[in-house]
Design a protein around this motif. Structure first.
Motif, mmCIF file in Angstrom:
data_model
loop_
_atom_site.group_PDB
_atom_site.id
_atom_site.type_symbol
_atom_site.label_atom_id
_atom_site.label_comp_id
_atom_site.label_asym_id
_atom_site.label_seq_id
_atom_site.Cartn_x
_atom_site.Cartn_y
_atom_site.Cartn_z
ATOM 1 N N ILE A 32 0.845 -1.202 0.000
ATOM 2 C CA ILE A 32 0.000 0.000 0.000
ATOM 3 C C ILE A 32 0.878 1.249 0.000
ATOM 4 O O ILE A 32 0.680 2.165 -0.802
ATOM 5 N N ILE A 33 1.883 1.252 0.872
ATOM 6 C CA ILE A 33 2.749 2.432 0.951
ATOM 7 C C ILE A 33 3.419 2.689 -0.394
ATOM 8 O O ILE A 33 3.585 3.829 -0.820
ATOM 9 N N CYS A 34 3.784 1.626 -1.072
ATOM 10 C CA CYS A 34 4.496 1.765 -2.352
ATOM 11 C C CYS A 34 3.546 1.906 -3.540
ATOM 12 O O CYS A 34 3.985 1.942 -4.690
ATOM 13 N N GLY A 35 2.255 1.952 -3.293
ATOM 14 C CA GLY A 35 1.303 2.238 -4.362
ATOM 15 C C GLY A 35 0.962 1.048 -5.244
ATOM 16 O O GLY A 35 0.463 1.217 -6.359
ATOM 17 N N VAL A 44 -0.896 -1.670 -3.993
ATOM 18 C CA VAL A 44 -2.211 -2.114 -3.525
ATOM 19 C C VAL A 44 -2.918 -0.877 -2.972
ATOM 20 O O VAL A 44 -2.278 -0.003 -2.391
ATOM 21 N N ASN A 45 -4.228 -0.786 -3.205
ATOM 22 C CA ASN A 45 -4.989 0.347 -2.674
ATOM 23 C C ASN A 45 -5.451 0.074 -1.252
ATOM 24 O O ASN A 45 -5.864 -1.036 -0.934
ATOM 25 N N ALA A 46 -5.402 1.106 -0.436
ATOM 26 C CA ALA A 46 -5.922 0.975 0.930
ATOM 27 C C ALA A 46 -7.444 1.000 0.891
ATOM 28 O O ALA A 46 -8.039 1.580 -0.022
ATOM 29 N N SER A 47 -8.080 0.390 1.876
ATOM 30 C CA SER A 47 -9.545 0.484 1.994
ATOM 31 C C SER A 47 -9.915 1.748 2.751
ATOM 32 O O SER A 47 -10.929 2.369 2.480
ATOM 33 N N GLU A 48 -9.104 2.088 3.738
ATOM 34 C CA GLU A 48 -9.278 3.380 4.401
ATOM 35 C C GLU A 48 -7.954 3.818 5.012
ATOM 36 O O GLU A 48 -7.027 3.028 5.137
ATOM 37 N N GLY A 49 -7.890 5.085 5.348
ATOM 38 C CA GLY A 49 -6.673 5.611 5.954
ATOM 39 C C GLY A 49 -5.788 6.293 4.937
ATOM 40 O O GLY A 49 -6.134 6.380 3.754
ATOM 41 N N SER A 50 -4.656 6.815 5.418
ATOM 42 C CA SER A 50 -3.783 7.564 4.522
ATOM 43 C C SER A 50 -2.313 7.335 4.868
ATOM 44 O O SER A 50 -1.977 6.905 5.963
ATOM 45 N N VAL A 51 -1.468 7.608 3.871
ATOM 46 C CA VAL A 51 -0.020 7.492 4.037
ATOM 47 C C VAL A 51 0.616 8.731 3.433
ATOM 48 O O VAL A 51 0.247 9.148 2.334
ATOM 49 N N ARG A 52 1.551 9.320 4.167
ATOM 50 C CA ARG A 52 2.314 10.442 3.623
ATOM 51 C C ARG A 52 3.805 10.151 3.706
ATOM 52 O O ARG A 52 4.289 9.625 4.721
ATOM 53 N N GLY A 77 5.570 14.216 3.751
ATOM 54 C CA GLY A 77 4.455 15.153 3.589
ATOM 55 C C GLY A 77 3.620 14.938 2.335
ATOM 56 O O GLY A 77 2.549 15.533 2.191
ATOM 57 N N HIS A 78 4.075 14.065 1.423
ATOM 58 C CA HIS A 78 3.330 13.847 0.179
ATOM 59 C C HIS A 78 2.368 12.663 0.330
ATOM 60 O O HIS A 78 2.802 11.549 0.634
ATOM 61 N N ASP A 79 1.097 12.923 0.103
ATOM 62 C CA ASP A 79 0.105 11.853 0.188
ATOM 63 C C ASP A 79 0.322 10.854 -0.957
ATOM 64 O O ASP A 79 0.519 11.249 -2.112
ATOM 65 N N ILE A 80 0.279 9.557 -0.625
ATOM 66 C CA ILE A 80 0.601 8.551 -1.660
ATOM 67 C C ILE A 80 -0.498 8.413 -2.714
ATOM 68 O O ILE A 80 -0.288 7.809 -3.753
ATOM 69 N N VAL A 81 -1.674 8.994 -2.460
ATOM 70 C CA VAL A 81 -2.736 8.930 -3.473
ATOM 71 C C VAL A 81 -2.812 10.252 -4.244
ATOM 72 O O VAL A 81 -2.683 10.278 -5.466
ATOM 73 N N THR A 82 -2.979 11.353 -3.515
ATOM 74 C CA THR A 82 -3.194 12.629 -4.193
ATOM 75 C C THR A 82 -1.899 13.233 -4.726
ATOM 76 O O THR A 82 -1.920 14.075 -5.611
ATOM 77 N N ASP A 83 -0.774 12.782 -4.182
ATOM 78 C CA ASP A 83 0.524 13.349 -4.578
ATOM 79 C C ASP A 83 1.455 12.180 -4.924
ATOM 80 O O ASP A 83 2.591 12.097 -4.459
ATOM 81 N N TYR A 84 0.899 11.287 -5.721
ATOM 82 C CA TYR A 84 1.511 9.985 -5.968
ATOM 83 C C TYR A 84 2.952 10.066 -6.475
ATOM 84 O O TYR A 84 3.839 9.398 -5.963
ATOM 85 N N ARG A 85 3.164 10.902 -7.476
ATOM 86 C CA ARG A 85 4.487 10.944 -8.099
ATOM 87 C C ARG A 85 5.582 11.351 -7.122
ATOM 88 O O ARG A 85 6.630 10.718 -7.039
ATOM 89 N N ALA A 86 5.308 12.421 -6.396
ATOM 90 C CA ALA A 86 6.309 12.912 -5.435
ATOM 91 C C ALA A 86 6.577 11.859 -4.363
ATOM 92 O O ALA A 86 7.732 11.589 -4.002
ATOM 93 N N ALA A 87 5.491 11.237 -3.872
ATOM 94 C CA ALA A 87 5.651 10.228 -2.816
ATOM 95 C C ALA A 87 6.459 9.047 -3.350
ATOM 96 O O ALA A 87 7.420 8.596 -2.717
ATOM 97 N N ARG A 88 6.062 8.583 -4.517
ATOM 98 C CA ARG A 88 6.685 7.371 -5.064
ATOM 99 C C ARG A 88 8.167 7.581 -5.384
ATOM 100 O O ARG A 88 8.968 6.659 -5.256
ATOM 101 N N SER A 89 8.522 8.797 -5.786
ATOM 102 C CA SER A 89 9.922 9.042 -6.173
ATOM 103 C C SER A 89 10.856 9.027 -4.962
ATOM 104 O O SER A 89 12.069 8.895 -5.110
ATOM 105 N N LEU A 90 10.275 9.134 -3.757
ATOM 106 C CA LEU A 90 11.105 9.128 -2.542
ATOM 107 C C LEU A 90 11.317 7.720 -2.001
ATOM 108 O O LEU A 90 12.059 7.509 -1.043
ATOM 109 N N ILE A 91 10.613 6.754 -2.624
ATOM 110 C CA ILE A 91 10.570 5.390 -2.086
ATOM 111 C C ILE A 91 11.244 4.406 -3.036
ATOM 112 O O ILE A 91 11.068 4.489 -4.242
ATOM 113 N N GLY A 92 11.994 3.473 -2.458
ATOM 114 C CA GLY A 92 12.484 2.335 -3.230
ATOM 115 C C GLY A 92 11.964 1.058 -2.598
ATOM 116 O O GLY A 92 11.834 0.980 -1.379
ATOM 117 N N LEU A 93 11.640 0.077 -3.418
ATOM 118 C CA LEU A 93 11.095 -1.185 -2.892
ATOM 119 C C LEU A 93 11.879 -2.371 -3.428
ATOM 120 O O LEU A 93 12.058 -2.509 -4.632
#
Ligand SMILES: Nc1ncnc2c1ncn2[C@@H]1O[C@H](COP(=O)(O)OP(=O)(O)O)[C@@H](O)[C@H]1O
Ligand SMILES: [Mg+2]
Length: 326
Positions: free
Chosen positions: A50-53, A55-63, A66-82
């Protein structure tokens, strides 16, 4: 301390109706190694996915920073490696091409010097022109890490990095993770190996059946929940503990032939010396002794066990391992 990842009230119910996560709250600090420890099926991969985008969450949020993983997907995802749990690589590409391509996926400009450093750090430089299919399992795992690092993420997720790898590679992976931390990367690793969490983590989160059971600094966890037990084999069995020793928490075992003393791992040494002195003053001799410390494993088992008897067993230190004090 600066929070780099913030998970709030996250729940996941899969399409099958299966509830994999229930209201997860978790803050990860910049620069730490965080181990998410839990048995198979606990929800570790679901949470990371979910954090890495993926799988979709059913409820709740991840930042992420400060970047929301849904509404600010690109910025959030670029900070993460999996580094995923399953080994998935493009078999017929070369190491160099695969890693460079991953960087491009995040819209990062090419940077051969950076890719070279990643490959050198991972001991992959000599293999850079090899096709991935020709590499050993351990090397393939390193390629996955290189891929995950290709776009210079600030947070690296390692999902069961050492599941099914041999002891040597496991040591190498641990070294590598420490090196990444030293370079300022925040590391979140999942594991069902307790010793891995014990060895690596600054903080440990225990997850079971989709719920976070606790989050603690490792040292605090060991201190808080860790108990020690000293067992003395008596020269002469006792039928009762002498009144002179009443203020010690002592118990007789093995029909009076053994004396056990249970204490906090925190304030050990002086206690033991004083106890041995009291025993000697009371004229109680012993022929042998062992100490045993409850390990993270005992703590873990008692946390995730739904079986009260097992929980009770694990809360007390188990049989001494020949005087080995761990
Ligand atoms: N796509 C899916 N659909 C339904 N259930 C799933 C799916 N993926 C995982 N699960 C279930 O969710 C639970 C948590 O799985 P997972 O997150 O992979 O656990 P872990 O990584 O801790 O072993 C398991 O019971 C698993 O069977
Ligand atoms: Mg998993």
């Amino acid at each position: 301390m600066q929070t780099i990842l913030s998970v709030e009230n996250l729940s996941k119910v899969y399409a099958s109706g299966f509830r994999a996560l229930t209201r997860i709250n978790l803050d990860i600090q910049r620069g730490e190694i965080f181990a998410l420890l839990g048995p198979n099926g606990a929800g570790k991969t679901t949470l990371i996915s979910i954090i890495c985008g993926i799988v979709n969450a059913s409820e709740g949020s991840v930042r992420v920073a400060g970047h929301d993983i849904v509404t600010d997907y690109r910025a959030a995802r670029s900070l993460i490696g999996l580094v995923p749990q399953e080994l998935t690589t493009d078999a017929f590409e070369t190491v160099w091409a695969t890693v460079s391509f991953s960087r491009g996926l995040f819209g990062k400009p090419t940077n051969p010097a950076y890719v070279e450093r990643v490959l050198r750090d991972l001991s992959l430089w000599e293999k850079r022109n090899n096709k991935i299919i020709t590499l050993s399992g351990g090397m393939k795992r390193r390629v996955l890490i290189a891929k995950a690092l290709a776009h210079e993420p600030q947070v690296l997720f390692l999902d069961e990095p050492t599941a099914g790898v041999d002891v040597e590679l496991r040591r190498d992976m641990w070294e590598l993770v420490r090196g990444l931390k030293a370079n300022g990367v925040t590391i979140i690793l999942t594991t069902h190996y307790i010793d891995e969490a014990e060895e690596m983590a600054d903080r440990i989160g225990v997850i079971n059946a989709g719920e976070i059971m606790l989050v603690e600094h490792k040292d605090a966890l060991m201190r808080k929940l860790g108990r020690k037990q000293l067992t003395l084999q008596l020269e002469t069995p006792l039928s009762a503990i002498p009144a002179a020793l009443d203020n010690w928490r002592l118990e007789l075992a093995d029909g009076g032939a053994e004396l056990t003393y249970t204490y906090d791992a925190e304030n050990e040494r002086n206690d033991i010396i004083a106890l041995l002195k009291s025993l000697s003053e009371a004229g109680i001799g012993f022929s042998d002794l062992q100490t045993k410390q409850s390990s993270l494993e005992d703590i873990f088992v008692s946390l995730v066990s739904k079986d009260p008897a097992a929980a009770a067993r694990s809360a007390a230190p188990s049989v001494a391992e020949n005087g080995k004090d761990r």
